[in-house]
Design a protein around this motif. Structure first.
Motif, PDB file in Angstrom:
ATOM      1  N   ILE A  25       0.834  -1.215   0.000  1.00  0.00           N
ATOM      2  CA  ILE A  25       0.000   0.000   0.000  1.00  0.00           C
ATOM      3  C   ILE A  25       0.861   1.254   0.000  1.00  0.00           C
ATOM      4  CG2 ILE A  25      -1.578   1.366   1.438  1.00  0.00           C
ATOM      5  CD1 ILE A  25      -2.716  -1.424   2.392  1.00  0.00           C
ATOM      6  N   LEU A  26       1.865   1.288   0.864  1.00  0.00           N
ATOM      7  CA  LEU A  26       2.660   2.503   1.026  1.00  0.00           C
ATOM      8  C   LEU A  26       3.687   2.716  -0.090  1.00  0.00           C
ATOM      9  CD1 LEU A  26       3.028   2.403   4.897  1.00  0.00           C
ATOM     10  CD2 LEU A  26       1.545   3.898   3.529  1.00  0.00           C
ATOM     11  N   THR A  27       4.234   1.633  -0.634  1.00  0.00           N
ATOM     12  CA  THR A  27       5.161   1.810  -1.759  1.00  0.00           C
ATOM     13  C   THR A  27       4.417   2.292  -3.001  1.00  0.00           C
ATOM     14  OG1 THR A  27       5.179  -0.621  -1.847  1.00  0.00           O
ATOM     15  CG2 THR A  27       7.232   0.436  -1.349  1.00  0.00           C
ATOM     16  N   GLN A  28       3.173   1.847  -3.174  1.00  0.00           N
ATOM     17  CA  GLN A  28       2.376   2.341  -4.305  1.00  0.00           C
ATOM     18  C   GLN A  28       2.124   3.833  -4.203  1.00  0.00           C
ATOM     19  OE1 GLN A  28      -1.180  -0.086  -4.344  1.00  0.00           O
ATOM     20  NE2 GLN A  28      -0.209  -1.695  -5.549  1.00  0.00           N
ATOM     21  N   LYS A  29       2.180   4.369  -2.989  1.00  0.00           N
ATOM     22  CA  LYS A  29       1.971   5.807  -2.775  1.00  0.00           C
ATOM     23  C   LYS A  29       3.287   6.583  -2.760  1.00  0.00           C
ATOM     24  CE  LYS A  29      -2.416   5.591  -2.695  1.00  0.00           C
ATOM     25  NZ  LYS A  29      -3.188   6.180  -3.775  1.00  0.00           N
ATOM     26  N   GLY A  30       4.392   5.904  -3.081  1.00  0.00           N
ATOM     27  CA  GLY A  30       5.673   6.595  -3.226  1.00  0.00           C
ATOM     28  C   GLY A  30       6.568   6.594  -2.008  1.00  0.00           C
ATOM     29  N   TYR A  31       6.200   5.857  -0.969  1.00  0.00           N
ATOM     30  CA  TYR A  31       7.032   5.790   0.226  1.00  0.00           C
ATOM     31  C   TYR A  31       8.012   4.619   0.119  1.00  0.00           C
ATOM     32  CZ  TYR A  31       3.705   9.052   2.277  1.00  0.00           C
ATOM     33  OH  TYR A  31       2.915  10.154   2.521  1.00  0.00           O
ATOM     34  N   ALA A  32       9.158   4.755   0.759  1.00  0.00           N
ATOM     35  CA  ALA A  32      10.119   3.656   0.880  1.00  0.00           C
ATOM     36  C   ALA A  32       9.827   2.965   2.212  1.00  0.00           C
ATOM     37  CB  ALA A  32      11.540   4.186   0.855  1.00  0.00           C
ATOM     38  N   VAL A  33       9.569   1.669   2.174  1.00  0.00           N
ATOM     39  CA  VAL A  33       9.167   0.939   3.374  1.00  0.00           C
ATOM     40  C   VAL A  33      10.180  -0.148   3.692  1.00  0.00           C
ATOM     41  CG1 VAL A  33       7.356  -0.444   4.464  1.00  0.00           C
ATOM     42  CG2 VAL A  33       6.734   1.376   2.854  1.00  0.00           C
ATOM     43  N   LYS A  34      10.663  -0.141   4.917  1.00  0.00           N
ATOM     44  CA  LYS A  34      11.544  -1.198   5.427  1.00  0.00           C
ATOM     45  C   LYS A  34      10.753  -1.945   6.494  1.00  0.00           C
ATOM     46  CE  LYS A  34      15.937  -2.658   6.533  1.00  0.00           C
ATOM     47  NZ  LYS A  34      17.232  -2.607   5.929  1.00  0.00           N
ATOM     48  N   VAL A  35      10.918  -3.254   6.538  1.00  0.00           N
ATOM     49  CA  VAL A  35      10.155  -4.093   7.451  1.00  0.00           C
ATOM     50  C   VAL A  35      11.066  -4.690   8.518  1.00  0.00           C
ATOM     51  CG1 VAL A  35       8.844  -6.249   7.587  1.00  0.00           C
ATOM     52  CG2 VAL A  35       8.406  -4.652   5.718  1.00  0.00           C
ATOM     53  N   ALA A  36      10.568  -4.706   9.744  1.00  0.00           N
ATOM     54  CA  ALA A  36      11.198  -5.448  10.837  1.00  0.00           C
ATOM     55  C   ALA A  36      10.105  -6.317  11.450  1.00  0.00           C
ATOM     56  CB  ALA A  36      11.778  -4.498  11.873  1.00  0.00           C
ATOM     57  N   GLN A  37      10.476  -7.537  11.889  1.00  0.00           N
ATOM     58  CA  GLN A  37       9.464  -8.460  12.396  1.00  0.00           C
ATOM     59  C   GLN A  37       9.433  -8.568  13.916  1.00  0.00           C
ATOM     60  OE1 GLN A  37      10.113 -12.005   9.976  1.00  0.00           O
ATOM     61  NE2 GLN A  37       8.467 -11.308   8.638  1.00  0.00           N
ATOM     62  N   SER A  38      10.210  -7.710  14.590  1.00  0.00           N
ATOM     63  CA  SER A  38      10.182  -7.692  16.050  1.00  0.00           C
ATOM     64  C   SER A  38      10.707  -6.348  16.530  1.00  0.00           C
ATOM     65  CB  SER A  38      11.066  -8.811  16.622  1.00  0.00           C
ATOM     66  OG  SER A  38      12.434  -8.532  16.364  1.00  0.00           O
ATOM     67  N   GLY A  39      10.436  -6.044  17.785  1.00  0.00           N
ATOM     68  CA  GLY A  39      10.960  -4.819  18.365  1.00  0.00           C
ATOM     69  C   GLY A  39      12.477  -4.810  18.378  1.00  0.00           C
ATOM     70  N   GLU A  40      13.057  -5.952  18.696  1.00  0.00           N
ATOM     71  CA  GLU A  40      14.516  -6.055  18.734  1.00  0.00           C
ATOM     72  C   GLU A  40      15.121  -5.811  17.349  1.00  0.00           C
ATOM     73  OE1 GLU A  40      12.734  -8.396  22.094  1.00  0.00           O
ATOM     74  OE2 GLU A  40      12.342  -8.338  19.945  1.00  0.00           O
ATOM     75  N   GLU A  41      14.510  -6.399  16.326  1.00  0.00           N
ATOM     76  CA  GLU A  41      14.985  -6.185  14.959  1.00  0.00           C
ATOM     77  C   GLU A  41      14.840  -4.714  14.560  1.00  0.00           C
ATOM     78  OE1 GLU A  41      14.114  -7.591  10.338  1.00  0.00           O
ATOM     79  OE2 GLU A  41      13.167  -8.712  11.979  1.00  0.00           O
ATOM     80  N   ALA A  42      13.746  -4.097  14.973  1.00  0.00           N
ATOM     81  CA  ALA A  42      13.525  -2.680  14.668  1.00  0.00           C
ATOM     82  C   ALA A  42      14.619  -1.812  15.292  1.00  0.00           C
ATOM     83  CB  ALA A  42      12.153  -2.239  15.173  1.00  0.00           C
ATOM     84  N   LEU A  43      14.978  -2.087  16.524  1.00  0.00           N
ATOM     85  CA  LEU A  43      16.038  -1.310  17.177  1.00  0.00           C
ATOM     86  C   LEU A  43      17.371  -1.476  16.459  1.00  0.00           C
ATOM     87  CD1 LEU A  43      15.187  -1.860  20.956  1.00  0.00           C
ATOM     88  CD2 LEU A  43      14.886   0.237  19.598  1.00  0.00           C
ATOM     89  N   ALA A  44      17.652  -2.698  15.990  1.00  0.00           N
ATOM     90  CA  ALA A  44      18.884  -2.936  15.241  1.00  0.00           C
ATOM     91  C   ALA A  44      18.883  -2.145  13.931  1.00  0.00           C
ATOM     92  CB  ALA A  44      19.060  -4.431  14.968  1.00  0.00           C
TER      93      ALA A  44
END
Length: 141
Positions: A25-44
């Protein structure tokens, strides 16, 4: 969105289907999206990269979205990062905990794609009405 630098969004959710749909949804609107599957991964990820917005699920194994948001608010590099919770947790006490954790917006799944994009645009578009929400110093301990 202007040509050149795309606004960057970090999407954090342990449900692969949910983050896949969010990314699409967000890439179709021109945003760059990075995914993390946990809070710990997000912090890294956040230790190495910067983002314009974070979209967090609440219920994840290990660190909850609430705990992740609290950590973001305690870090000088991410204290002003807008945070949207996108979660199935719909009780008033859940929403209150999201606010206490420092979120900027609390959306309940399922959310219409048009509403999600509209809310993201309110933080990230050129004339974003919510972009400066956190520009004043926070009094968090």
């Amino acid at each position: 969105m202007t040509a050149g630098m795309k606004k960057r969004i970090l999407a954090v959710d342990d449900d692969p289907t949910a983050v896949s749909a969010l990314r699409q949804i967000l890439t179709q609107k021109g945003y760059a999206v990075k995914v993390a599957q946990s809070g710990e991964e997000a912090l890294a990820v956040l230790a190495d990269e910067s983002f314009d917005l974070a979209i967090l699920d609440v219920s994840m194994p290990g660190m909850s979205g609430y705990d992740l948001c609290r950590k973001l608010r305690q870090d000088d590099r991410t204290v002003d990062l807008p945070v949207i919770f996108l979660t199935a947790r719909a009780l008033l006490m859940d929403m209150a905990e999201g606010e206490d954790a420092g979120s900027d917006l609390y959306l309940i799944k399922p959310v219409l794609a048009t509403k999600l994009v509209s809310m993201v645009n309110m933080f990230l578009s050129e004339d974003a009405p919510l972009a400066k929400k956190r520009s004043s110093p926070l009094s968090r301990s």
